[in-house]
Write a protein that holds these residues in place. Sequence first.
Motif, PDB file in Angstrom:
ATOM      1  N   PRO A   1       8.967  -8.422  -4.147  1.00 20.44           N
ATOM      2  CA  PRO A   1      10.267  -7.793  -3.828  1.00 20.44           C
ATOM      3  C   PRO A   1      10.160  -6.696  -2.770  1.00 20.44           C
ATOM      4  N   ALA A   2       9.090  -5.900  -2.803  1.00 14.36           N
ATOM      5  CA  ALA A   2       8.942  -4.806  -1.825  1.00 14.36           C
ATOM      6  C   ALA A   2       8.816  -5.373  -0.411  1.00 14.36           C
ATOM      7  N   GLY A   3       7.836  -6.267  -0.185  1.00 18.74           N
ATOM      8  CA  GLY A   3       7.584  -6.798   1.150  1.00 18.74           C
ATOM      9  C   GLY A   3       8.767  -7.588   1.695  1.00 18.74           C
TER      10      GLY A   3
ATOM     11  N   VAL B   1       2.512 -11.447   5.463  1.00 19.80           N
ATOM     12  CA  VAL B   1       1.310 -12.211   5.109  1.00 19.80           C
ATOM     13  C   VAL B   1       1.152 -12.156   3.594  1.00 19.80           C
ATOM     14  N   GLU B   2       1.136 -13.336   2.942  1.00 21.44           N
ATOM     15  CA  GLU B   2       1.100 -13.416   1.486  1.00 21.44           C
ATOM     16  C   GLU B   2      -0.024 -14.344   1.043  1.00 21.44           C
ATOM     17  N   LYS B   3      -0.798 -13.942   0.048  1.00 20.53           N
ATOM     18  CA  LYS B   3      -1.945 -14.777  -0.346  1.00 20.53           C
ATOM     19  C   LYS B   3      -1.565 -15.971  -1.211  1.00 20.53           C
ATOM     20  N   LYS B   4      -0.438 -15.924  -1.900  1.00 22.04           N
ATOM     21  CA  LYS B   4      -0.028 -17.051  -2.747  1.00 22.04           C
ATOM     22  C   LYS B   4       0.899 -17.991  -1.965  1.00 22.04           C
TER      23      LYS B   4
ATOM     24  N   GLU C   1       8.437 -18.490  -8.636  1.00 22.39           N
ATOM     25  CA  GLU C   1       8.516 -18.863 -10.059  1.00 22.39           C
ATOM     26  C   GLU C   1       7.840 -17.844 -10.970  1.00 22.39           C
ATOM     27  N   ARG C   2       7.369 -16.733 -10.398  1.00 20.21           N
ATOM     28  CA  ARG C   2       6.637 -15.741 -11.198  1.00 20.21           C
ATOM     29  C   ARG C   2       7.649 -14.959 -12.035  1.00 20.21           C
ATOM     30  N   ILE C   3       7.637 -15.174 -13.386  1.00 21.89           N
ATOM     31  CA  ILE C   3       8.605 -14.533 -14.283  1.00 21.89           C
ATOM     32  C   ILE C   3       8.251 -13.060 -14.444  1.00 21.89           C
ATOM     33  N   ARG C   4       9.165 -12.197 -14.179  1.00 21.27           N
ATOM     34  CA  ARG C   4       8.979 -10.747 -14.359  1.00 21.27           C
ATOM     35  C   ARG C   4      10.244 -10.196 -14.991  1.00 21.27           C
ATOM     36  N   ALA C   5      10.562  -8.955 -14.731  1.00 20.84           N
ATOM     37  CA  ALA C   5      11.721  -8.337 -15.363  1.00 20.84           C
ATOM     38  C   ALA C   5      13.005  -8.786 -14.654  1.00 20.84           C
TER      39      ALA C   5
ATOM     40  N   ALA D   1      17.302 -12.090 -12.703  1.00 22.16           N
ATOM     41  CA  ALA D   1      15.836 -12.148 -12.777  1.00 22.16           C
ATOM     42  C   ALA D   1      15.169 -11.843 -11.440  1.00 22.16           C
ATOM     43  N   GLN D   2      14.036 -11.134 -11.511  1.00 18.52           N
ATOM     44  CA  GLN D   2      13.301 -10.744 -10.304  1.00 18.52           C
ATOM     45  C   GLN D   2      12.945 -11.943  -9.445  1.00 18.52           C
ATOM     46  N   HIS D   3      12.564 -13.075 -10.060  1.00 20.31           N
ATOM     47  CA  HIS D   3      12.163 -14.214  -9.224  1.00 20.31           C
ATOM     48  C   HIS D   3      13.363 -14.829  -8.502  1.00 20.31           C
TER      49      HIS D   3
ATOM     50  N   CYS E   1       2.500  -3.774   0.813  1.00 19.00           N
ATOM     51  CA  CYS E   1       3.401  -4.185  -0.268  1.00 19.00           C
ATOM     52  C   CYS E   1       2.703  -5.242  -1.108  1.00 19.00           C
ATOM     53  N   ASP E   2       1.402  -5.064  -1.312  1.00 15.96           N
ATOM     54  CA  ASP E   2       0.581  -6.106  -1.928  1.00 15.96           C
ATOM     55  C   ASP E   2       0.287  -5.848  -3.402  1.00 15.96           C
ATOM     56  N   GLY E   3       1.134  -5.046  -4.051  1.00 15.66           N
ATOM     57  CA  GLY E   3       1.049  -4.915  -5.500  1.00 15.66           C
ATOM     58  C   GLY E   3      -0.141  -4.098  -5.969  1.00 15.66           C
TER      59      GLY E   3
ATOM     60  N   GLY F   1       6.117   0.069  -3.482  1.00 17.92           N
ATOM     61  CA  GLY F   1       6.097  -0.740  -4.695  1.00 17.92           C
ATOM     62  C   GLY F   1       4.849  -0.547  -5.533  1.00 17.92           C
ATOM     63  N   ASP F   2       4.459  -1.637  -6.215  1.00 16.95           N
ATOM     64  CA  ASP F   2       3.346  -1.581  -7.167  1.00 16.95           C
ATOM     65  C   ASP F   2       2.015  -1.214  -6.539  1.00 16.95           C
ATOM     66  N   SER F   3       1.876  -1.309  -5.227  1.00 14.33           N
ATOM     67  CA  SER F   3       0.622  -0.896  -4.590  1.00 14.33           C
ATOM     68  C   SER F   3       0.434   0.611  -4.758  1.00 14.33           C
TER      69      SER F   3
ATOM     70  N   GLY G   1      10.418  -1.037 -12.410  1.00 10.71           N
ATOM     71  CA  GLY G   1       9.412  -1.483 -11.438  1.00 10.71           C
ATOM     72  C   GLY G   1      10.013  -2.036 -10.151  1.00 10.71           C
ATOM     73  N   LEU G   2      10.860  -3.036 -10.284  1.00  9.34           N
ATOM     74  CA  LEU G   2      11.483  -3.670  -9.120  1.00  9.34           C
ATOM     75  C   LEU G   2      12.328  -2.662  -8.349  1.00  9.34           C
ATOM     76  N   ASN G   3      13.092  -1.854  -9.079  1.00  8.83           N
ATOM     77  CA  ASN G   3      14.016  -0.908  -8.448  1.00  8.83           C
ATOM     78  C   ASN G   3      13.276   0.199  -7.702  1.00  8.83           C
TER      79      ASN G   3
HETATM   80  N1  APR Z   1      -3.151 -10.366   0.776  1.00  6.30           N
HETATM   81  C1  APR Z   1      -1.892 -10.886   0.821  1.00  6.30           C
HETATM   82  N2  APR Z   1      -0.979 -10.791  -0.204  1.00  6.30           N
HETATM   83  C2  APR Z   1      -1.407 -10.140  -1.301  1.00  6.30           C
HETATM   84  C3  APR Z   1      -2.704  -9.571  -1.423  1.00  6.30           C
HETATM   85  C4  APR Z   1      -3.595  -9.702  -0.313  1.00  6.30           C
HETATM   86  N3  APR Z   1      -4.811  -9.196  -0.351  1.00  6.30           N
HETATM   87  N4  APR Z   1      -2.822  -9.008  -2.652  1.00  6.30           N
HETATM   88  C5  APR Z   1      -1.639  -9.216  -3.279  1.00  6.30           C
HETATM   89  N5  APR Z   1      -0.781  -9.888  -2.467  1.00  6.30           N
HETATM   90  C6  APR Z   1       0.582 -10.299  -2.777  1.00  6.30           C
HETATM   91  C7  APR Z   1       0.753 -10.837  -4.201  1.00  6.30           C
HETATM   92  O1  APR Z   1       0.416 -12.208  -4.281  1.00  6.30           O
HETATM   93  C8  APR Z   1       2.239 -10.574  -4.465  1.00  6.30           C
HETATM   94  O2  APR Z   1       3.036 -11.695  -4.101  1.00  6.30           O
HETATM   95  O3  APR Z   1       1.408  -9.161  -2.748  1.00  6.30           O
HETATM   96  C9  APR Z   1       2.569  -9.399  -3.556  1.00  6.30           C
HETATM   97  C10 APR Z   1       2.873  -8.119  -4.343  1.00  6.30           C
HETATM   98  O4  APR Z   1       4.068  -8.331  -5.060  1.00  6.30           O
HETATM   99  P1  APR Z   1       4.387  -7.594  -6.473  1.00  6.30           P
HETATM  100  O5  APR Z   1       3.178  -7.531  -7.286  1.00  6.30           O
HETATM  101  O6  APR Z   1       5.602  -8.253  -7.012  1.00  6.30           O
HETATM  102  O7  APR Z   1       4.698  -6.098  -6.055  1.00  6.30           O
HETATM  103  P2  APR Z   1       5.991  -5.415  -5.413  1.00  6.30           P
HETATM  104  O8  APR Z   1       6.555  -6.254  -4.304  1.00  6.30           O
HETATM  105  O9  APR Z   1       5.590  -4.042  -5.164  1.00  6.30           O
HETATM  106  O10 APR Z   1       7.103  -5.500  -6.567  1.00  6.30           O
HETATM  107  C11 APR Z   1       7.058  -4.670  -7.663  1.00  6.30           C
HETATM  108  O11 APR Z   1       7.010  -6.469  -9.109  1.00  6.30           O
HETATM  109  O12 APR Z   1       5.309  -6.542 -10.579  1.00  6.30           O
HETATM  110  C12 APR Z   1       6.607  -6.348 -10.478  1.00  6.30           C
HETATM  111  O13 APR Z   1       7.077  -4.877 -12.225  1.00  6.30           O
HETATM  112  C13 APR Z   1       6.806  -4.970 -10.860  1.00  6.30           C
HETATM  113  O14 APR Z   1       8.987  -5.188 -10.690  1.00  6.30           O
HETATM  114  C14 APR Z   1       7.895  -4.656 -10.022  1.00  6.30           C
HETATM  115  C15 APR Z   1       7.759  -5.380  -8.767  1.00  6.30           C
END
Ligand code: APR
Length: 401
Positions: free
Chosen positions: A16-18, A35-38, A45-49, A105-107, A162-164, A289-291, A302-304
């Motif tokens: 959500p952040a990125g 740039v996203e690793k998944k 489809e990642r279930i969260r809040a 839902a977050q997803h 924004c990589d959590g 965000g979560d990073s 979290g999301l907010n």
């Molecule tokens: N390279 C590229 N992408 C990466 C890397 C990396 N090295 N490491 C992590 N990522 C990606 C993850 O695969 C994920 O899709 O960064 C993304 C981070 O997303 P979130 O974990 O959802 O974090 P954020 O966007 O900050 O959102 C926070 O998500 O976890 C919930 O409760 C939390 O609601 C909050 C929200």
Amino acid sequence: MSTKTKTQVAIIGAGPAGLMLGHLLHNAGIDTVIVEKKNRQYIEERIRAGVLEQGTVNAMVDSGVGDRLLTEGLENENIDIRFSGTSHRLNFRELAGGRTVWVYAQHEVVKDLVAARLGYDAPTFFEATGVGIHGLQSDSPSISFSGEAGDHVIDCDFVAGCDGFHGISRGMIPEDILRIYDREYPFAWMGVLAEVPPASNEIIYAYHERGFALQSMRGHDLSRLYVQCPVTDTVDDWPDERFWSEYRARIAARDSALQREGPILQKGVTGMRSFVCEPMQYGRLLLAGDSAHIVPPTGAKGLNMAIGDVQIMTRALAAYYRANDGELIEKYSDTCLNRVWQVQRFASMLCYNLHRFPEHNQFEHKMQVAELNNITHSRQMMRSFAENFTGLPVELFYDLA
Ligand code: APR
Ligand code: PHB
């Protein structure tokens, strides 16, 4: 094959952040690469809040990605705080100047943002491996990674981390500068998604001698329910019938409808932690965000918080590119952290007052009930609760840093 390209802001992570950052910057005419690793399916489809503050709803609607939210989301203008077998309803609209929360839902938020981004064809690299960050102390940092079409180097002006929580960005801040503040809670949540209408159309937080319980929803016929459990528990410790009997025992209140049972579609454990890193920037790296921070799920923040960070970052980057004014970027970390600590305060206050701690005795139990009575009967406390639950507007923090 190695490709070298240039953008203004390189974003690591399509959560959500990125994604919201990429979208808000697009609307501000600022180029980004994500740039996203998944892969796309995984993140969608990642279930969260799933509770959106008023400010998050406004950000989605005002930026043009709110249509599905407004048609499929559920607006919640009340919350029911239950304890001592009694319901205590707080009306957000009345107590927080017309503001409410929406359950969506977050997803689904992620899906809407991915669709928008690919709709205006903004560069997005899924399944990126070996992401590296370089030159943060220079005026021209870059990121590198390997993707489907080979190796890439992207030159940029700023890198948005924004990589959590488990990402690489926070680790770029040198240890002698980085400060970590955290707390682990001695319990977790066992959560289920059940195919049955919730007993009432509002969020319920229940404090009970047997532990916390929460009613939320994902639609009129889909309930999202949680009970407090030991951190060591797994889903195997919670067969469906045990979940239902424990949930019903804790959530019950005089004259409240009984929650009907239904097929449990998904079951999982949610950990409880508070975490903040300071600062949230280093050279040309800006964290969001979560990073940079994690809150326990009490308060559904979290999301907010992630959306709040990227609204503050967008304002700072827009000032930089439009007016060549770097002042807001310099104050980015302090501006975010002022809000982050207020949200941490609210989430952990709720955590403390709604859960049974193993070390607590009857005195602490009475103190928690007294605090919950204060929150649900003192007009001032009710207003403060509603203002925090519906979300502290980011504008409040613009001139604090
Ligand atoms: N390279 C590229 N992408 C990466 C890397 C990396 N090295 N490491 C992590 N990522 C990606 C993850 O695969 C994920 O899709 O960064 C993304 C981070 O997303 P979130 O974990 O959802 O974090 P954020 O966007 O900050 O959102 C926070 O998500 O976890 C919930 O409760 C939390 O609601 C909050 C929200
Ligand atoms: C949810 O809907 O999943 C939810 C609601 C409230 C919370 C946490 C999660 O505090």
